[in-house]
Design an enzyme around this catalytic site. Sequence first.
Site, short mmCIF file in Angstrom:
data_model
loop_
_atom_site.label_atom_id
_atom_site.label_comp_id
_atom_site.label_asym_id
_atom_site.label_seq_id
_atom_site.Cartn_x
_atom_site.Cartn_y
_atom_site.Cartn_z
N CYS A 2 48.77 -29.21 -50.44
CA CYS A 2 48.71 -28.03 -51.30
C CYS A 2 47.89 -28.38 -52.54
O CYS A 2 47.96 -29.50 -53.06
CB CYS A 2 50.08 -27.55 -51.77
SG CYS A 2 51.14 -27.04 -50.41
N ARG A 27 43.00 -29.50 -49.59
CA ARG A 27 44.40 -29.92 -49.60
C ARG A 27 45.28 -28.99 -48.77
O ARG A 27 46.48 -29.25 -48.61
CB ARG A 27 44.93 -29.95 -51.03
CG ARG A 27 44.12 -30.86 -51.93
CD ARG A 27 44.69 -30.85 -53.32
NE ARG A 27 45.99 -31.48 -53.37
CZ ARG A 27 46.19 -32.77 -53.54
NH1 ARG A 27 45.17 -33.56 -53.68
NH2 ARG A 27 47.40 -33.25 -53.57
N TRP A 71 49.45 -25.60 -47.83
CA TRP A 71 49.56 -26.23 -46.52
C TRP A 71 51.05 -26.19 -46.22
O TRP A 71 51.85 -26.87 -46.85
CB TRP A 71 49.05 -27.68 -46.57
CG TRP A 71 48.99 -28.33 -45.23
CD1 TRP A 71 47.95 -28.29 -44.35
CD2 TRP A 71 50.00 -29.15 -44.62
NE1 TRP A 71 48.26 -29.01 -43.23
CE2 TRP A 71 49.50 -29.54 -43.37
CE3 TRP A 71 51.27 -29.57 -45.00
CZ2 TRP A 71 50.23 -30.35 -42.49
CZ3 TRP A 71 52.00 -30.36 -44.13
CH2 TRP A 71 51.47 -30.75 -42.90
N ASN A 97 53.66 -28.33 -55.23
CA ASN A 97 53.13 -29.19 -54.17
C ASN A 97 54.18 -30.26 -53.93
O ASN A 97 54.71 -30.84 -54.87
CB ASN A 97 51.81 -29.82 -54.67
CG ASN A 97 51.32 -30.94 -53.79
OD1 ASN A 97 51.61 -30.97 -52.60
ND2 ASN A 97 50.56 -31.85 -54.37
N GLY A 98 54.52 -30.50 -52.65
CA GLY A 98 55.53 -31.51 -52.34
C GLY A 98 56.76 -30.87 -51.72
O GLY A 98 56.69 -29.73 -51.24
N GLU A 463 38.76 -43.86 -32.93
CA GLU A 463 38.21 -42.99 -33.97
C GLU A 463 37.40 -41.86 -33.36
O GLU A 463 37.45 -40.71 -33.81
CB GLU A 463 37.36 -43.83 -34.95
CG GLU A 463 36.62 -43.06 -36.01
CD GLU A 463 37.49 -42.16 -36.91
OE1 GLU A 463 38.73 -42.28 -36.88
OE2 GLU A 463 36.91 -41.34 -37.63
N LYS A 467 38.05 -37.85 -33.93
CA LYS A 467 37.02 -36.91 -34.43
C LYS A 467 36.90 -35.71 -33.50
O LYS A 467 36.89 -34.58 -33.94
CB LYS A 467 35.63 -37.59 -34.51
CG LYS A 467 35.41 -38.52 -35.66
CD LYS A 467 35.31 -37.88 -37.01
CE LYS A 467 36.58 -37.77 -37.75
NZ LYS A 467 37.31 -38.80 -38.33
N GLU A 470 40.28 -33.43 -33.45
CA GLU A 470 40.69 -32.72 -34.66
C GLU A 470 39.77 -31.55 -35.00
O GLU A 470 40.18 -30.58 -35.62
CB GLU A 470 40.85 -33.66 -35.86
CG GLU A 470 39.61 -34.28 -36.40
CD GLU A 470 39.88 -35.23 -37.58
OE1 GLU A 470 40.84 -35.03 -38.32
OE2 GLU A 470 39.09 -36.19 -37.74
N HIS A 486 46.32 -48.84 -16.15
CA HIS A 486 47.78 -48.81 -16.35
C HIS A 486 48.31 -47.40 -16.56
O HIS A 486 49.40 -47.23 -17.08
CB HIS A 486 48.16 -49.71 -17.53
CG HIS A 486 47.79 -51.15 -17.31
ND1 HIS A 486 48.31 -51.90 -16.29
CD2 HIS A 486 46.90 -51.95 -17.96
CE1 HIS A 486 47.77 -53.11 -16.31
NE2 HIS A 486 46.90 -53.17 -17.32
N LYS A 579 43.02 -32.49 -45.94
CA LYS A 579 42.30 -33.73 -46.22
C LYS A 579 43.19 -34.76 -46.90
O LYS A 579 43.07 -35.95 -46.67
CB LYS A 579 41.09 -33.43 -47.10
CG LYS A 579 40.24 -34.65 -47.32
CD LYS A 579 38.79 -34.32 -47.37
CE LYS A 579 37.93 -35.55 -47.20
NZ LYS A 579 37.89 -36.01 -45.81
#
Length: 584
Positions: A2, A27, A71, A97-98, A463, A467, A470, A486, A579
């Site tokens: 947020c 955010r 968020w 926020n939180g 990675e 990418k 997401e 496996h 982010k």
Amino acid sequence: MCGIFAYKGKRNATKTVFEGLKKLEYRGYDSWGMAFKKQGKIQTIKKVGKIAEFNKKIPENADYAIGHTRWATHGKVNEKNAHPQLSNNKKIAVIHNGIIDNYMKIKNILMGKGYNFKSQTDTEVIPNLIQENMKKSSFREAVKKSLKTMEGSFAIVAISQDSNEIIAAKKMSPLVLGINDNESFVSSDVAAFLSYTDKAIIMDDNEMAVIDEDIEIINLKENKKITKKAKSIGMNYEEAEKGGFKHFLIKEISEQEESIMRAINQDREFIENISKQIDNAFGVFFVSCGTSYHACLSASYLFSKIVKKHVNVVLASEFINYKHFLTENTLVIAVSQSGETADVLDAVRTAREKNSRIISIVNVPGSSLTRISDEVIPMNAGQEVSVLSTKSYTSQLAILTLIAYACAGKYEKGLGLIRKSAYYIKKIISNDRKKIKSLAKKLKDKRDIFIIGRGLAFPSALEAALKIKEVSYIHAEGLAGGELKHGTLALIEEGVPVIVISTSDSEANIENNANEIKSRGGFMIGFNSHESNIYDYFIKIPSLENMEPLITIVPIQLLSYYLALYRKCDPDKPRNLAKSVTVR
Ligand code: G6P
């Protein structure tokens, strides 16, 4: 997560907050809202969706305003749950926020006193608690009292119809004050007000700021006024503009030659001193989340290969399980683009309790992580706006690679190799873009994409998968080539795409894995230096001693970008993500 932005001063308050929120959208961006005081009344505007998409006029002529980009943690994404949240008497507005851990308890007490709750948020208890406390005291005393009741980690900003003050407070969530002549800003980060002022007061936990004509700061634990001078941020943190690019993601992918060069532009003595500390430490831990974790994992292979030094790589959210191994001789290297990731901050606090030494690699100057570390290595990637880490990943990797070479006593060699990588990256971006775009077209309707790598290429595979998934929402899975047999091999059938990443020293083994997939009908894509007839599609990566992880990820970032475009996904703001992840 947020974003919080508030303004009081000579400018158009609502417009300034609106612009500030746009810069904080990284955010969270599921909904946004604003409260402002106009003609003696608190008024609000709340919307679902991204602020950048709002094209109507916002109200003007407010005395001051507070704003929020959300968020969601508690409650669905809708206008009711968007901030600001109002008190029952509609006289108090709060953005937050939180998480308020004990909000259910507070809510039950307030409901017992006749308060109604309209949202599903934890935030709504705050304005109502303040309203209740204002029965016996002033706005600022009521906020103080309310803060004492609230448990958790949060940053809040509150305004009241019965006062001209903006009150801001924080406990383990970031909050910064921007100071200029006759105007004040409150923000989740410095960058959001840097175009107005570079003078800031970074608030510490358990501090409350009362903003009126002047700013008063109160230490809540000791209940006393304290003096904190505004300091010039002194950073070259350019205002992020797309500069001709359609999206921040492609802009940030494209500027990696320069960002890598800035990352390695460090003081040699400083880096060599850090390498000495690594050498002397009794236990080295790399701690991070998400993409930063992949950079650390990649570096750990390099440490093993060229320094013969074992470093522990631990996800910050799991670090607590390692606390028994920490002593004052342990060195913790925390890596974070934002410097605000809650799990990373928790991990560092755990290490602090054991008196371990903390070195951090951080992009955002002045962020919380920089302030709880013994030493900070600046990433110098410049502001990264897209939620996807791209240039910050290569900057982290470049710095960790340089440290590894310094540890091996080969600083100059490391520097030279990284510089050459930056040059190769530039060439790939300009020469291979079309070919990568065609590959994205071929893959755009696939359900799954698998990526395999061995050795140094294994973290790159992880990675790469992150990418792709997401930003395109295609299921992507990265794994070590040796692990295929496996389990995952069961998912390979005709046409399933598998990207094979290799480095010069893993070539032979990874080709065996590629053959296993090929014989089951997989669509084989090579991202490596050695062309072979196994591949149905091939992107050539220049071979450069130990530098493949740095180079190979860039064409995969490009592939992810084009996949997002073909699938009509927002490349800068993937759904459900943010982010800076300031919740646990
Ligand atoms: C979020 C971001 C990722 C990032 C991760 C860790 O999930 O979307 O891109 O890698 O947080 O962030 P940090 O700021 O600590 O590197």
